[in-house]
Design a protein around this motif. Structure first.
Motif, PDB file in Angstrom:
ATOM      1  N   SER A 153      22.373  21.675  30.588  1.00 41.45           N
ATOM      2  CA  SER A 153      21.313  21.807  29.579  1.00 41.45           C
ATOM      3  C   SER A 153      21.433  23.126  28.821  1.00 41.45           C
ATOM      4  CB  SER A 153      19.947  21.704  30.267  1.00 41.45           C
ATOM      5  OG  SER A 153      19.900  22.619  31.353  1.00 41.45           O
ATOM      6  N   GLY A 154      22.678  23.569  28.622  1.00 41.99           N
ATOM      7  CA  GLY A 154      22.904  24.847  27.936  1.00 41.99           C
ATOM      8  C   GLY A 154      23.038  24.688  26.429  1.00 41.99           C
ATOM      9  N   TYR A 155      23.691  25.673  25.821  1.00 49.72           N
ATOM     10  CA  TYR A 155      23.836  25.748  24.364  1.00 49.72           C
ATOM     11  C   TYR A 155      24.478  24.475  23.781  1.00 49.72           C
ATOM     12  CZ  TYR A 155      25.627  27.314  19.838  1.00 49.72           C
ATOM     13  OH  TYR A 155      25.922  27.400  18.509  1.00 49.72           O
ATOM     14  N   MET A 156      25.595  24.051  24.379  1.00 48.96           N
ATOM     15  CA  MET A 156      26.331  22.910  23.819  1.00 48.96           C
ATOM     16  C   MET A 156      25.566  21.601  24.036  1.00 48.96           C
ATOM     17  SD  MET A 156      28.857  24.404  22.451  1.00 48.96           S
ATOM     18  CE  MET A 156      30.439  23.669  22.155  1.00 48.96           C
ATOM     19  N   ASN A 187      19.905  18.291  35.058  1.00 49.55           N
ATOM     20  CA  ASN A 187      20.329  19.611  35.540  1.00 49.55           C
ATOM     21  C   ASN A 187      19.391  20.083  36.643  1.00 49.55           C
ATOM     22  OD1 ASN A 187      21.168  22.135  36.098  1.00 49.55           O
ATOM     23  ND2 ASN A 187      20.988  22.972  34.031  1.00 49.55           N
ATOM     24  N   LEU A 246      19.668  22.400  38.503  1.00 51.56           N
ATOM     25  CA  LEU A 246      19.649  23.860  38.672  1.00 51.56           C
ATOM     26  C   LEU A 246      18.675  24.542  37.702  1.00 51.56           C
ATOM     27  CD1 LEU A 246      23.516  24.434  38.834  1.00 51.56           C
ATOM     28  CD2 LEU A 246      21.939  23.987  40.718  1.00 51.56           C
ATOM     29  N   ASP A 247      18.267  23.831  36.639  1.00 53.00           N
ATOM     30  CA  ASP A 247      17.408  24.480  35.654  1.00 53.00           C
ATOM     31  C   ASP A 247      16.451  23.459  35.041  1.00 53.00           C
ATOM     32  OD1 ASP A 247      16.219  26.042  33.783  1.00 53.00           O
ATOM     33  OD2 ASP A 247      18.053  26.810  32.875  1.00 53.00           O
ATOM     34  N   ALA A 294      28.586  18.822  30.463  1.00 50.03           N
ATOM     35  CA  ALA A 294      28.451  20.014  29.611  1.00 50.03           C
ATOM     36  C   ALA A 294      28.136  21.249  30.448  1.00 50.03           C
ATOM     37  CB  ALA A 294      27.364  19.773  28.561  1.00 50.03           C
ATOM     38  N   PHE A 295      28.673  21.252  31.692  1.00 47.16           N
ATOM     39  CA  PHE A 295      28.540  22.472  32.496  1.00 47.16           C
ATOM     40  C   PHE A 295      29.755  23.342  32.254  1.00 47.16           C
ATOM     41  CE2 PHE A 295      29.267  18.620  35.105  1.00 47.16           C
ATOM     42  CZ  PHE A 295      30.613  18.770  35.373  1.00 47.16           C
ATOM     43  N   LYS A 296      29.847  24.489  32.956  1.00 51.23           N
ATOM     44  CA  LYS A 296      30.961  25.422  32.731  1.00 51.23           C
ATOM     45  C   LYS A 296      32.214  24.940  33.475  1.00 51.23           C
ATOM     46  CE  LYS A 296      29.123  28.986  30.453  1.00 51.23           C
ATOM     47  NZ  LYS A 296      29.623  29.395  29.145  1.00 51.23           N
ATOM     48  N   PRO A 297      33.397  25.229  32.931  1.00 49.36           N
ATOM     49  CA  PRO A 297      34.627  24.764  33.589  1.00 49.36           C
ATOM     50  C   PRO A 297      34.752  25.258  35.037  1.00 49.36           C
ATOM     51  CG  PRO A 297      35.116  25.825  31.476  1.00 49.36           C
ATOM     52  CD  PRO A 297      33.652  25.969  31.690  1.00 49.36           C
ATOM     53  N   TYR A 346      28.202  14.610  41.390  1.00 45.19           N
ATOM     54  CA  TYR A 346      27.860  13.446  40.553  1.00 45.19           C
ATOM     55  C   TYR A 346      28.754  12.222  40.779  1.00 45.19           C
ATOM     56  CZ  TYR A 346      25.060  16.992  38.316  1.00 45.19           C
ATOM     57  OH  TYR A 346      24.155  17.996  38.107  1.00 45.19           O
ATOM     58  N   ILE A 348      33.245  18.166  27.644  1.00 47.28           N
ATOM     59  CA  ILE A 348      33.420  19.212  26.623  1.00 47.28           C
ATOM     60  C   ILE A 348      33.916  20.492  27.295  1.00 47.28           C
ATOM     61  CG2 ILE A 348      31.644  18.255  25.092  1.00 47.28           C
ATOM     62  CD1 ILE A 348      29.857  20.661  25.946  1.00 47.28           C
ATOM     63  N   LEU A 349      34.364  20.372  28.563  1.00 48.57           N
ATOM     64  CA  LEU A 349      34.762  21.549  29.338  1.00 48.57           C
ATOM     65  C   LEU A 349      36.083  22.126  28.818  1.00 48.57           C
ATOM     66  CD1 LEU A 349      32.629  20.206  31.151  1.00 48.57           C
ATOM     67  CD2 LEU A 349      34.065  20.726  33.109  1.00 48.57           C
ATOM     68  N   ALA A 350      36.054  23.377  28.376  1.00 46.33           N
ATOM     69  CA  ALA A 350      37.277  24.000  27.864  1.00 46.33           C
ATOM     70  C   ALA A 350      38.291  24.153  29.006  1.00 46.33           C
ATOM     71  CB  ALA A 350      36.950  25.364  27.267  1.00 46.33           C
ATOM     72  N   PRO A 397      34.979  21.098  21.139  1.00 41.57           N
ATOM     73  CA  PRO A 397      34.204  21.495  19.955  1.00 41.57           C
ATOM     74  C   PRO A 397      34.273  23.012  19.768  1.00 41.57           C
ATOM     75  CG  PRO A 397      32.762  20.890  21.814  1.00 41.57           C
ATOM     76  CD  PRO A 397      34.149  20.982  22.341  1.00 41.57           C
TER      77      PRO A 397
HETATM   78  N1  NAP Z   1      30.041  27.666  23.727  1.00 45.56           N
HETATM   79  C1  NAP Z   1      31.127  27.292  23.038  1.00 45.56           C
HETATM   80  O1  NAP Z   1      31.438  27.767  21.940  1.00 45.56           O
HETATM   81  C2  NAP Z   1      32.020  26.211  23.601  1.00 45.56           C
HETATM   82  C3  NAP Z   1      33.086  25.703  22.830  1.00 45.56           C
HETATM   83  C4  NAP Z   1      33.864  24.676  23.343  1.00 45.56           C
HETATM   84  C5  NAP Z   1      33.606  24.169  24.605  1.00 45.56           C
HETATM   85  N2  NAP Z   1      32.584  24.694  25.340  1.00 45.56           N
HETATM   86  C6  NAP Z   1      32.338  24.157  26.684  1.00 45.56           C
HETATM   87  O2  NAP Z   1      31.020  23.677  26.736  1.00 45.56           O
HETATM   88  C7  NAP Z   1      30.557  23.755  28.070  1.00 45.56           C
HETATM   89  C8  NAP Z   1      29.137  24.286  28.069  1.00 45.56           C
HETATM   90  O3  NAP Z   1      29.134  25.558  27.441  1.00 45.56           O
HETATM   91  P1  NAP Z   1      27.764  26.240  27.020  1.00 45.56           P
HETATM   92  O4  NAP Z   1      28.114  27.306  26.067  1.00 45.56           O
HETATM   93  O5  NAP Z   1      26.756  25.205  26.672  1.00 45.56           O
HETATM   94  O6  NAP Z   1      27.370  26.899  28.443  1.00 45.56           O
HETATM   95  P2  NAP Z   1      25.934  27.174  29.041  1.00 45.56           P
HETATM   96  O7  NAP Z   1      24.959  27.440  27.937  1.00 45.56           O
HETATM   97  O8  NAP Z   1      26.111  28.170  30.137  1.00 45.56           O
HETATM   98  O9  NAP Z   1      25.551  25.764  29.691  1.00 45.56           O
HETATM   99  C9  NAP Z   1      26.071  25.289  30.899  1.00 45.56           C
HETATM  100  C10 NAP Z   1      24.981  24.436  31.501  1.00 45.56           C
HETATM  101  O10 NAP Z   1      25.466  23.750  32.656  1.00 45.56           O
HETATM  102  C11 NAP Z   1      24.461  23.852  33.674  1.00 45.56           C
HETATM  103  N3  NAP Z   1      25.035  23.562  34.977  1.00 45.56           N
HETATM  104  C12 NAP Z   1      25.794  24.324  35.798  1.00 45.56           C
HETATM  105  N4  NAP Z   1      26.103  23.643  36.922  1.00 45.56           N
HETATM  106  C13 NAP Z   1      25.528  22.411  36.797  1.00 45.56           C
HETATM  107  C14 NAP Z   1      25.461  21.260  37.614  1.00 45.56           C
HETATM  108  N5  NAP Z   1      26.076  21.201  38.785  1.00 45.56           N
HETATM  109  N6  NAP Z   1      24.763  20.188  37.169  1.00 45.56           N
HETATM  110  C15 NAP Z   1      24.136  20.210  35.965  1.00 45.56           C
HETATM  111  N7  NAP Z   1      24.164  21.272  35.141  1.00 45.56           N
HETATM  112  C16 NAP Z   1      24.846  22.353  35.566  1.00 45.56           C
HETATM  113  C17 NAP Z   1      23.936  25.239  33.488  1.00 45.56           C
HETATM  114  O11 NAP Z   1      22.731  25.425  34.192  1.00 45.56           O
HETATM  115  P3  NAP Z   1      22.335  26.917  34.685  1.00 45.56           P
HETATM  116  O12 NAP Z   1      22.102  27.680  33.424  1.00 45.56           O
HETATM  117  O13 NAP Z   1      21.121  26.697  35.474  1.00 45.56           O
HETATM  118  O14 NAP Z   1      23.513  27.411  35.478  1.00 45.56           O
HETATM  119  C18 NAP Z   1      23.763  25.249  31.958  1.00 45.56           C
HETATM  120  O15 NAP Z   1      22.615  24.543  31.589  1.00 45.56           O
HETATM  121  C19 NAP Z   1      31.548  24.626  28.832  1.00 45.56           C
HETATM  122  O16 NAP Z   1      32.303  23.814  29.688  1.00 45.56           O
HETATM  123  C20 NAP Z   1      32.426  25.219  27.762  1.00 45.56           C
HETATM  124  O17 NAP Z   1      33.773  25.345  28.196  1.00 45.56           O
HETATM  125  C21 NAP Z   1      31.775  25.688  24.871  1.00 45.56           C
END
Ligand code: NAP
Length: 282
Positions: A12-15, A38, A40-41, A72-75, A85, A98-100, A122
């Motif tokens: 539930s993060g930025y992406m 999610n 965790l949050d 859409a969690f972190k890699p 899951y 969408i995991l980089a 993305p």
């Molecule tokens: N930001 C970019 O520009 C970009 C570009 C291309 C690709 N990406 C990819 O997009 C993905 C997400 O990036 P983001 O920027 O959105 O990161 P983010 O804001 O940190 O979001 C990650 C989310 O995943 C949640 N999470 C962690 N473990 C989880 C689990 N087991 N089950 C459910 N949710 C879980 C986190 O919750 P908590 O906050 O509670 O830990 C958070 O809500 C990454 O894999 C990244 O590689 C990002």
């Protein structure tokens, strides 16, 4: 519209929020067909419910009731999250990542059974619906899955298909790309300041120059080289600048930057893969 499909976003993060915003604002899916999981949050999930009307779900129900799942969690969380899951994934699910840096092979290894996996890359502009996204198909994904992914990500900008071997180049070009453009802008501002403008004025001019040039590129459909040549008259000011930049090998500097990012993406992918396999074998 994605017919009456149901989509579950894990994370539930930025992406995740950017994808929800795109889907809802472009009416591709009604908000009640979008589940967010999610554990965790939960607070953030409830915030997304208030903002967009999506449905917060427990992990099991969210996944089981969905046709399409976006992870859409972190890699670095991939091994633990996939273990959490996996029991709820089905053969008829489409799993979009969408995991980089995480390959479809690794996701398949972490899954218990064959899954239709599509990997996307993305960029930051997903948040304003202007991402340059690329995707590739995993070995069990087909053309129908490709069409679905194109529909979803065209609500957040443009999307093109590449081979998986090219995903690191995508990361080095459009994934990290917005940062290069900001870096160029920083240099433009510093250039204006060095010649005597205040930072505030240099910033305003540089920013609008970028926005205007980008819109012109989009609206004209012309190649950037063509547009550059149009405003580069012989012995004029632009030519003086380009010649000076060329003497510092401007093109080579940028190319080398893209190559360095591509190499780093490959290295990070290997590290994520080794760590994930290590976690699984523990
Ligand atoms: N930001 C970019 O520009 C970009 C570009 C291309 C690709 N990406 C990819 O997009 C993905 C997400 O990036 P983001 O920027 O959105 O990161 P983010 O804001 O940190 O979001 C990650 C989310 O995943 C949640 N999470 C962690 N473990 C989880 C689990 N087991 N089950 C459910 N949710 C879980 C986190 O919750 P908590 O906050 O509670 O830990 C958070 O809500 C990454 O894999 C990244 O590689 C990002």
């Amino acid at each position: 519209m994605l017919d009456d499909k149901k989509l579950c976003i894990i994370g539930s993060g930025y992406m995740a929020e950017a994808i929800i915003k795109g889907l809802v604002s472009k009416n591709l899916l009604p908000a009640e067909n979008i589940f967010v999981v999610n554990p965790l949050d939960e607070e953030k999930v409830l915030k997304l419910k208030d903002l967009y009307g999506i449905i917060p779900r427990e992990k099991e129900a969210g996944i089981i009731d969905a046709d399409i799942i976006i992870i859409a969690f972190k890699p670095q969380d991939v091994a633990e999250a996939m273990a959490m899951y996996n029991p709820f994934f089905r053969k008829d699910h489409l799993l979009i990542s969408i995991l980089a840096g995480i390959s479809t092979d690794l996701l398949q290894k972490l899954a218990d059974s064959p899954l239709a996996i599509v990997r996307t890359m993305p960029n930051l502009a997903l948040g304003i619906g202007e991402s340059a996204t690329a995707y590739c198909l995993g070995k069990y994904a087909n053309e129908k899955h490709a069409q679905t992914v194109e529909k979803i990500f065209s609500t957040t900008g443009s999307i093109i298909r590449v081979q998986e071997k090219d995903m690191d180049i995508v990361t080095g070009l459009s994934g990290s790309g917005p940062a290069y453009i900001y870096y160029l802008l920083e240099a433009l501002i510093e250039g204006g300041c060095k010649e005597g403008l205040s930072e505030e004025k240099a910033m305003e001019l540089a920013k609008q120059t970028l926005i205007g040039a980008a819109k012109l590129l989009q609206e004209s459909g012309a190649h950037p080289k063509e547009l550059r040549r149009k405003i580069t008259s012989a012995k004029g000011t632009t030519e003086a600048a380009i010649n000076k930049m060329d003497s510092y090998q401007f093109t080579k500097i940028v190319q080398e930057g893209v190559s360095a990012a591509t190499r780093r993406s490959k290295q990070l992918g290997k590290i994520f893969e080794e760590n994930a396999i290590h976690v699984v074998n523990m």
